[in-house]
Design an enzyme around this catalytic site. Structure first.
Site, PDB file in Angstrom:
ATOM      1  N   PRO A  11      80.689  31.608  37.509  1.00 44.54           N
ATOM      2  CA  PRO A  11      79.312  31.338  37.117  1.00 44.54           C
ATOM      3  C   PRO A  11      78.998  29.866  36.843  1.00 44.54           C
ATOM      4  CG  PRO A  11      80.514  32.421  35.338  1.00 44.54           C
ATOM      5  CD  PRO A  11      81.377  32.505  36.570  1.00 44.54           C
ATOM      6  N   ASN A  12      77.835  29.491  37.300  1.00 43.03           N
ATOM      7  CA  ASN A  12      77.240  28.164  37.097  1.00 43.03           C
ATOM      8  C   ASN A  12      77.863  27.054  37.952  1.00 43.03           C
ATOM      9  OD1 ASN A  12      75.336  29.030  35.022  1.00 43.03           O
ATOM     10  ND2 ASN A  12      77.163  29.353  33.772  1.00 43.03           N
ATOM     11  N   ARG A  19      75.043  19.670  37.217  1.00 45.95           N
ATOM     12  CA  ARG A  19      75.365  20.312  35.941  1.00 45.95           C
ATOM     13  C   ARG A  19      76.287  19.417  35.110  1.00 45.95           C
ATOM     14  NH1 ARG A  19      79.865  25.044  35.177  1.00 45.95           N
ATOM     15  NH2 ARG A  19      79.469  25.440  32.988  1.00 45.95           N
ATOM     16  N   TYR A  24      81.649  17.556  34.490  1.00 47.37           N
ATOM     17  CA  TYR A  24      82.090  18.184  35.745  1.00 47.37           C
ATOM     18  C   TYR A  24      82.018  17.278  36.969  1.00 47.37           C
ATOM     19  CZ  TYR A  24      81.841  22.375  32.861  1.00 47.37           C
ATOM     20  OH  TYR A  24      82.043  23.297  31.865  1.00 47.37           O
ATOM     21  N   ASN A  75      88.521  29.370  40.297  1.00 45.07           N
ATOM     22  CA  ASN A  75      87.901  28.760  39.125  1.00 45.07           C
ATOM     23  C   ASN A  75      86.918  29.799  38.599  1.00 45.07           C
ATOM     24  OD1 ASN A  75      86.574  27.379  37.139  1.00 45.07           O
ATOM     25  ND2 ASN A  75      86.179  25.536  38.343  1.00 45.07           N
ATOM     26  N   ALA A  78      83.322  30.275  33.113  1.00 39.22           N
ATOM     27  CA  ALA A  78      83.289  30.857  31.768  1.00 39.22           C
ATOM     28  C   ALA A  78      83.999  32.215  31.688  1.00 39.22           C
ATOM     29  CB  ALA A  78      81.848  30.987  31.302  1.00 39.22           C
ATOM     30  N   HIS A  81      87.492  32.681  30.082  1.00 37.12           N
ATOM     31  CA  HIS A  81      87.696  32.825  28.645  1.00 37.12           C
ATOM     32  C   HIS A  81      87.264  34.184  28.111  1.00 37.12           C
ATOM     33  CE1 HIS A  81      88.098  28.567  29.325  1.00 37.12           C
ATOM     34  NE2 HIS A  81      86.818  28.449  29.617  1.00 37.12           N
ATOM     35  N   ASP A  88      92.968  41.637  34.926  1.00 36.98           N
ATOM     36  CA  ASP A  88      93.574  42.834  35.514  1.00 36.98           C
ATOM     37  C   ASP A  88      93.589  42.769  37.043  1.00 36.98           C
ATOM     38  OD1 ASP A  88      93.967  43.786  32.967  1.00 36.98           O
ATOM     39  OD2 ASP A  88      92.389  45.314  33.044  1.00 36.98           O
ATOM     40  N   GLU A  99      94.936  28.990  39.244  1.00 38.91           N
ATOM     41  CA  GLU A  99      93.757  28.815  38.389  1.00 38.91           C
ATOM     42  C   GLU A  99      93.388  27.330  38.362  1.00 38.91           C
ATOM     43  OE1 GLU A  99      94.467  30.192  34.395  1.00 38.91           O
ATOM     44  OE2 GLU A  99      92.623  29.261  33.637  1.00 38.91           O
ATOM     45  N   HIS A 101      90.472  24.364  36.998  1.00 40.54           N
ATOM     46  CA  HIS A 101      89.291  23.931  36.235  1.00 40.54           C
ATOM     47  C   HIS A 101      89.065  22.459  36.497  1.00 40.54           C
ATOM     48  CE1 HIS A 101      89.286  27.711  34.148  1.00 40.54           C
ATOM     49  NE2 HIS A 101      90.585  27.556  33.954  1.00 40.54           N
ATOM     50  N   LEU A 102      87.817  22.107  36.695  1.00 36.78           N
ATOM     51  CA  LEU A 102      87.477  20.695  36.903  1.00 36.78           C
ATOM     52  C   LEU A 102      87.777  19.887  35.649  1.00 36.78           C
ATOM     53  CD1 LEU A 102      84.255  21.939  38.429  1.00 36.78           C
ATOM     54  CD2 LEU A 102      85.526  20.206  39.670  1.00 36.78           C
ATOM     55  N   SER A 103      87.346  20.416  34.519  1.00 41.36           N
ATOM     56  CA  SER A 103      87.518  19.701  33.246  1.00 41.36           C
ATOM     57  C   SER A 103      88.860  20.079  32.615  1.00 41.36           C
ATOM     58  CB  SER A 103      86.375  20.064  32.298  1.00 41.36           C
ATOM     59  OG  SER A 103      86.405  21.445  31.990  1.00 41.36           O
ATOM     60  N   ARG A 108      88.605  20.343  25.168  1.00 39.54           N
ATOM     61  CA  ARG A 108      87.214  20.708  24.891  1.00 39.54           C
ATOM     62  C   ARG A 108      87.153  21.711  23.724  1.00 39.54           C
ATOM     63  NH1 ARG A 108      84.254  22.312  30.199  1.00 39.54           N
ATOM     64  NH2 ARG A 108      82.474  22.030  28.795  1.00 39.54           N
ATOM     65  N   ARG A 112      87.468  27.395  24.715  1.00 41.06           N
ATOM     66  CA  ARG A 112      87.897  27.212  26.113  1.00 41.06           C
ATOM     67  C   ARG A 112      89.416  27.091  26.227  1.00 41.06           C
ATOM     68  NH1 ARG A 112      82.963  26.078  28.775  1.00 41.06           N
ATOM     69  NH2 ARG A 112      81.502  25.006  27.389  1.00 41.06           N
TER      70      ARG A 112
HETATM   71  C1  DQA Z   1      85.332  25.239  34.015  1.00 41.05           C
HETATM   72  C2  DQA Z   1      85.637  25.228  32.513  1.00 41.05           C
HETATM   73  C3  DQA Z   1      85.024  26.420  31.827  1.00 41.05           C
HETATM   74  O1  DQA Z   1      85.313  26.382  30.442  1.00 41.05           O
HETATM   75  C4  DQA Z   1      83.518  26.401  31.997  1.00 41.05           C
HETATM   76  O2  DQA Z   1      82.936  27.549  31.422  1.00 41.05           O
HETATM   77  C5  DQA Z   1      83.081  26.221  33.396  1.00 41.05           C
HETATM   78  C6  DQA Z   1      83.837  25.332  34.280  1.00 41.05           C
HETATM   79  C7  DQA Z   1      85.831  23.958  34.720  1.00 41.05           C
HETATM   80  O3  DQA Z   1      85.927  23.988  35.938  1.00 41.05           O
HETATM   81  O4  DQA Z   1      86.100  22.960  34.064  1.00 41.05           O
HETATM   82  O5  DQA Z   1      82.051  26.735  33.809  1.00 41.05           O
HETATM   83  O6  DQA Z   1      85.990  26.332  34.604  1.00 41.05           O
END
Ligand code: DQA
Length: 147
Positions: A11-12, A19, A24, A75, A78, A81, A88, A99, A101-103, A108, A112
């Site tokens: 998501p997002n 964003r 990010y 990725n 959210a 978490h 599963d 897995e 994550h950009l950040s 943070r 997270r």
């Molecule tokens: C994220 C980190 C997550 O905590 C966050 O909710 C995101 C992006 C990242 O790529 O850093 O939407 O997965």
């Protein structure tokens, strides 16, 4: 035969580029897709790149990627978490999941710091921005080579 890697974004992440750019970066998801394809091609991989804001859709994609992909780059944003369902799904399949994550989620907010994916993933890459997706392609190539 070309081997396929699935890249699934939660998501997002469709909003990447605009964003929260301080967190990010300014690279859009479309640009990340192009960079991943470029990295994967000489290694003999084809890329299936998808994004969804819907948890169940991500679960369906993880399940079906198990049938025809040599690796999954996930990725879950959210849902990382919160989602026992994605945990599963990843636990249920044989295909290795990286897995991403950009950040750097550990630098943070505390909420997270926990991931429902990490303990069932083959590995975790975070904090390198868009480069993390390319590192994940390299990781899958390396795993398939057995090193
Ligand atoms: C994220 C980190 C997550 O905590 C966050 O909710 C995101 C992006 C990242 O790529 O850093 O939407 O997965």
């Amino acid at each position: 035969m070309t081997k396929k890697i699935a890249v699934f974004n939660g998501p997002n992440l469709n909003l990447l580029g605009t964003r929260e750019p301080d967190t990010y970066g300014t690279t859009s998801l479309e640009e990340i897709n192009a960079l991943v394809v470029e990295r994967a091609k000489p290694l003999g991989f084809e890329i299936e790149f998808r994004q969804s804001n819907i948890e169940g859709e991500l679960v369906d994609w993880v399940q079906s990627a198990d049938k025809d992909c040599v690796g999954i780059i996930l990725n879950a944003a959210a849902y990382t978490h919160t989602s026992i369902a994605l945990h599963d799904a990843v636990a249920a399949i044989d295909t290795p999941v990286i897995e991403v994550h950009l950040s750097n989620v550990f630098a943070r907010e505390e909420y997270r710091h926990h991931s429902y994916i990490s303990d069932v993933a083959a590995g975790v890459i975070c904090g390198f921005g868009a480069t993390g997706y390319m590192l994940a392609v390299d990781a899958i190539a390396s795993m398939l080579r057995g090193n």
